[in-house]
Structures are given as structure tokens and as C-alpha cells.
Motif scaffolding. Structure first.
Motif, PDB file in Angstrom:
ATOM      1  N   PRO A 181       0.824  -1.217   0.000  1.00 45.59           N
ATOM      2  CA  PRO A 181       0.000   0.000   0.000  1.00 45.59           C
ATOM      3  C   PRO A 181       0.855   1.263   0.000  1.00 45.59           C
ATOM      4  O   PRO A 181       1.852   1.348   0.724  1.00 45.59           O
ATOM      5  CB  PRO A 181      -0.794  -0.111   1.307  1.00 45.59           C
ATOM      6  CG  PRO A 181       0.085  -0.931   2.208  1.00 45.59           C
ATOM      7  CD  PRO A 181       0.768  -1.922   1.294  1.00 45.59           C
ATOM      8  N   PRO A 182       0.481   2.278  -0.793  1.00 50.52           N
ATOM      9  CA  PRO A 182       1.225   3.541  -0.785  1.00 50.52           C
ATOM     10  C   PRO A 182       0.978   4.349   0.490  1.00 50.52           C
ATOM     11  O   PRO A 182       1.783   5.179   0.881  1.00 50.52           O
ATOM     12  CB  PRO A 182       0.682   4.302  -2.001  1.00 50.52           C
ATOM     13  CG  PRO A 182      -0.148   3.334  -2.764  1.00 50.52           C
ATOM     14  CD  PRO A 182      -0.575   2.266  -1.807  1.00 50.52           C
ATOM     15  N   HIS A 183      -0.196   4.118   1.104  1.00 55.61           N
ATOM     16  CA  HIS A 183      -0.601   4.919   2.264  1.00 55.61           C
ATOM     17  C   HIS A 183      -1.403   4.037   3.219  1.00 55.61           C
ATOM     18  O   HIS A 183      -2.195   3.196   2.782  1.00 55.61           O
ATOM     19  CB  HIS A 183      -1.463   6.099   1.795  1.00 55.61           C
ATOM     20  CG  HIS A 183      -1.789   7.111   2.858  1.00 55.61           C
ATOM     21  ND1 HIS A 183      -2.698   6.871   3.863  1.00 55.61           N
ATOM     22  CD2 HIS A 183      -1.335   8.373   3.068  1.00 55.61           C
ATOM     23  CE1 HIS A 183      -2.791   7.935   4.642  1.00 55.61           C
ATOM     24  NE2 HIS A 183      -1.968   8.861   4.177  1.00 55.61           N
ATOM     25  N   VAL A 184      -1.187   4.234   4.516  1.00 55.09           N
ATOM     26  CA  VAL A 184      -1.942   3.501   5.539  1.00 55.09           C
ATOM     27  C   VAL A 184      -2.394   4.495   6.606  1.00 55.09           C
ATOM     28  O   VAL A 184      -1.607   5.328   7.071  1.00 55.09           O
ATOM     29  CB  VAL A 184      -1.083   2.400   6.207  1.00 55.09           C
ATOM     30  CG1 VAL A 184      -1.867   1.716   7.336  1.00 55.09           C
ATOM     31  CG2 VAL A 184      -0.624   1.366   5.181  1.00 55.09           C
ATOM     32  N   SER A 185      -3.667   4.429   6.974  1.00 56.38           N
ATOM     33  CA  SER A 185      -4.163   5.170   8.135  1.00 56.38           C
ATOM     34  C   SER A 185      -4.428   4.151   9.238  1.00 56.38           C
ATOM     35  O   SER A 185      -5.245   3.242   9.057  1.00 56.38           O
ATOM     36  CB  SER A 185      -5.446   5.933   7.801  1.00 56.38           C
ATOM     37  OG  SER A 185      -5.190   6.960   6.869  1.00 56.38           O
ATOM     38  N   ALA A 186      -3.693   4.282  10.341  1.00 55.01           N
ATOM     39  CA  ALA A 186      -3.817   3.330  11.451  1.00 55.01           C
ATOM     40  C   ALA A 186      -4.290   4.092  12.680  1.00 55.01           C
ATOM     41  O   ALA A 186      -3.599   4.982  13.179  1.00 55.01           O
ATOM     42  CB  ALA A 186      -2.477   2.650  11.715  1.00 55.01           C
ATOM     43  N   TYR A 187      -5.489   3.742  13.136  1.00 55.57           N
ATOM     44  CA  TYR A 187      -6.120   4.474  14.224  1.00 55.57           C
ATOM     45  C   TYR A 187      -6.210   3.619  15.482  1.00 55.57           C
ATOM     46  O   TYR A 187      -6.555   2.439  15.414  1.00 55.57           O
ATOM     47  CB  TYR A 187      -7.537   4.895  13.834  1.00 55.57           C
ATOM     48  CG  TYR A 187      -7.610   5.741  12.597  1.00 55.57           C
ATOM     49  CD1 TYR A 187      -7.295   7.097  12.641  1.00 55.57           C
ATOM     50  CD2 TYR A 187      -7.984   5.197  11.374  1.00 55.57           C
ATOM     51  CE1 TYR A 187      -7.361   7.883  11.504  1.00 55.57           C
ATOM     52  CE2 TYR A 187      -8.049   5.976  10.235  1.00 55.57           C
ATOM     53  CZ  TYR A 187      -7.738   7.322  10.304  1.00 55.57           C
ATOM     54  OH  TYR A 187      -7.793   8.099   9.179  1.00 55.57           O
ATOM     55  N   SER A 188      -5.926   4.235  16.614  1.00 56.48           N
ATOM     56  CA  SER A 188      -6.191   3.586  17.890  1.00 56.48           C
ATOM     57  C   SER A 188      -7.692   3.648  18.147  1.00 56.48           C
ATOM     58  O   SER A 188      -8.315   4.703  17.958  1.00 56.48           O
ATOM     59  CB  SER A 188      -5.441   4.313  19.008  1.00 56.48           C
ATOM     60  OG  SER A 188      -5.808   3.801  20.265  1.00 56.48           O
TER      61      SER A 188
END
Length: 379
Positions: A181-188
């Protein structure tokens, strides 16, 4: 103008953690699209069309419940009304809505960036989150996405779930990284009071993980992604060089944006640049269809001290931090002696770097919210 945010309120079912406005009834979908087009057309020859639109973002809800034809109708209306000079047009989608034909249709409609809400590949966690898709559907959609003409896409993951082990999280990350993936959004995982999850926590049926556990999850996410060239540029956002989200970055830079659709928020500087307004459309589909969007809802006037605090908190969540020069020139803001003392203390602890830019170190980004709260309330 950072651009347009378009809120699509439809969902198949309610995720346990979500506190955005959504509805699970879909019989008004075409009526909604028709009204959305009318809302866009009503902006013609207003102050909102004086600036070129750089980004368009379809959020929700679940925008992938719209057909490519409906998405195209919305984009056509935008092109007719606004000066569109877009760098990025993003649409959020769920794995169970994705097919080769659907992605092809979105691409033809004008979408340039896909945002995939995977959250996890673990069946138990997906069930806990009350997601509509399965682990197999998540895998299949990423295979389709990787093979599609979308060169830029992002994938969402959620960590810090009750009962989620480091091994489970590592498996999620390893699985995702197979798709480059070029971009990852990882949220708590955040427990919001009016959600299904919030009510279960309040009743004592679910216990959120300890802070140390969440911190360990955060460390694993940042280490694993950075080892694959996907580097953190904001607390929850990671990207390969050149694939950072333009739309979100402009929020953090306090640029004008206009929200369309029920529940959508807008932010706009006044001409004197000494204040700005924030407002929203009413989060009610029935009211929206009756043209309630013609009157701003929950209008808030923000003065320079309000805006300076906001800019400080938004930018300190990013790797680049906040410029003291910008704070002084645009917001007439300077740190108080108490705030300077606090920043020096954080610098000694290795959590903040202080020079012309104030920025959090990796150690500081782990506890960004706590540092920001202490900084703005320092006396």
C-alpha cells in the motif's frame, strides 16, 4: 481552498465504534444524490467559488454504496459550479462493495484515490467492530485494488481493540504489507460515548486495553510500516514518499474547505483573516431533503486565539510540527512563559524538539494528545 468534503450518510449496518452521522435505510439514495446536486448548484457565483478546488473527498457513511453513475453526477455538478483544479479526488469504500467493474466505473467517473476501510483481517475483530465485510472480502478487495488502475490508495486499520494481541496486530500488518500500500491510516480504537461500543464500556461489559498495551500496538505499527518504507507523517497516517494525503494535510494547514451533505462541516476564513467561521449541515437526512442545508447549522465564529490553539494542536500531530513564525505572523500568537517552560521540560525528556519549528519526537507522538492538552492549558 483545500477543497470539498462530501458526506454520504448511507451504511449497511452500524459499526460499534462509529459516531459519524449515518443511516442504514437506503431507500432515499437517489433522492439524496439529487438534493446533493442541488446543494452544489446553489453555491454557484458565491464566495465559495472564488477559489479553485484542489481536493474532493467523498466520506461517510459508506460512499461506495453509491453507483459510479451517481458519483459521476455529483462530480459533473461540481465541475459546472466550481473552478476545479484537483490534485486528488478520494472516495472511501468498504471491501464488500468492491469489484473490478466498480473500480473501473469509479476511475471513469473521475475518482483518483481509493480509501479502503479494512480495519482488520481477523474474523473475531471484524465481528467485534460489527463490520459488514469478512476477512476473505478484505483480502479479495485488496487483490482487486492492487491490480487496478488506482496508483494511489490508502487502507485503514484499527489497533488497540479489547483482547487484540500483538500477534494478531502483526498478522494484520503482515497481511496488508503483501499488497504494497502507498498509504496507511492506522487508528487507535476510540471509545465514543453515544456508540454501541461506548454503551458496552459504560455498562462494564467491555474493558478497553490499558494505555501501555495501546502504546505497544502503536510501536509495532510504526516500526513495521517504516521498515517497509511507509513512514509516519501524522499521528495516525503513514505513507511512502509522495503518497501523503493532500486533502487531510490541508485540514492541518487551516485552509478553507466546504462540506456538502447532511452532517458535513465547513471551515472558512473571513476576508480580514482575523477570524473564521465553522458550521455544519444538520445531521438529518429528512431535514436535508427538505433543504435544511440552506441555513448553516451550529455556526461558530473563531477568533485568532481560538485559531492559533487549533493550528498548534493540528500541526503538532504531524511530523513537521508547527512553525513559530507562522503562529506569530498569521495568528499573532507567541508561547507564554509557562508554555515555554513546559516545552523545555518535554525537550529534556526527549519528547519535543524546539527550534524555529516545534515538533514532537517519535516518543512524543506516542502521547501526542496528552502533550497537546498540557501545552495549551499550561499556566
Amino acid at each position: 481552498m483545500s477543497g470539498l468534503y462530501i458526506h454520504i450518510p448511507f451504511c449497511k449496518q452500524a459499526c460499534s465504534y462509529c459516531d459519524f452521522y449515518f443511516i442504514t435505510r437506503q431507500q432515499h439514495k437517489q433522492d439524496f444524490v439529487d438534493e446533493l446536486v442541488e446543494e452544489i448548484q446553489a453555491k454557484k457565483d458565491t464566495r465559495f467559488t472564488d477559489e479553485p478546488v484542489r481536493t474532493i473527498y467523498f466520506g461517510g457513511g459508506t460512499p461506495s454504496l453509491l453507483s459510479p453513475g451517481q458519483v459521476e453526477d455529483v462530480l459533473d455538478a461540481i465541475h459546472q459550479v466550481f473552478d476545479v483544479q484537483t490534485e486528488e479526488i478520494t472516495l472511501e469504500m468498504n471491501p464488500d462493495d468492491v469489484s473490478k467493474d466498480y473500480l473501473r466505473g469509479l476511475k471513469l467517473a473521475g475518482i483518483t484515490r481509493a480509501s479502503m476501510g479494512v480495519q482488520s483481517f481477523n474474523a473475531d475483530l471484524l465481528d467485534f467492530m460489527h463490520r459488514a465485510h469478512t476477512a476473505d472480502e478484505a483480502l479479495k478487495c485488496l487483490e482487486i485494488l492492487e491490480a487496478s488502475k488506482f496508483e494511489v490508495f490508502t487502507v485503514d486499520l484499527i489497533y488497540g481493540n479489547p483482547g487484540q494481541s500483538l500477534n494478531t496486530l502483526e498478522h494484520d500488518l503482515d497481511t496488508l504489507l503483501q499488497f504494497n500500500p502507498p498509504h496507511v491510516s492506522a487508528y487507535s480504537l476510540t471509545v465514543e460515548p453515544d456508540t454501541r461500543l461506548g454503551k458496552q464500556v459504560k455498562l462494564g461489559r467491555i474493558a478497553p486495553p490499558e494505555n501501555d498495551t495501546v502504546a505497544d500496538h502503536f510501536d509495532l505499527v510504526t516500526e513495521k510500516l517504516s521498515a517497509h518504507g511507509i513512514n509516519q507523517y501524522e499521528v495516525s497516517n503513514f505513507a511512502r514518499s509522495g503518497s501523503e494525503a493532500v486533502h487531510n494535510s490541508n485540514y492541518w494547514n487551516h485552509e478553507n474547505y466546504l462540506g456538502l451533505g447532511p452532517g458535513a462541516h465547513s471551515f472558512w476564513w473571513n476576508e480580514d483573516r482575523k477570524s473564521a467561521n465553522r458550521w455544519s449541515n444538520k445531521a438529518d437526512i429528512k431535514a436535508y431533503l427538505k433543504k435544511a442545508h440552506e441555513t448553516p447549522y451550529e455556526l461558530e465564529r473563531l477568533n485568532l486565539p481560538n485559531l492559533a490553539e487549533e493550528r498548534l494542536m493540528l500541526r503538532l500531530r504531524t511530523k513537521k510540527g508547527v512553525s513559530r513564525k507562522v503562529l506569530k505572523s498569521l495568528y499573532k500568537f507567541e508561547f507564554s512563559s509557562a508554555q515555554i517552560n513546559y516545552l523545555q521540560k518535554m525537550e529534556q525528556e526527549g519528547k519535543v524538539m524546539v527550534d524555529e519549528n516545534i515538533r514532537l519526537t517519535p516518543k512524543g507522538l506516542k502521547i501526542a494528545d496528552a502533550i497537546l492538552l498540557d501545552l495549551v492549558t499550561a499556566k
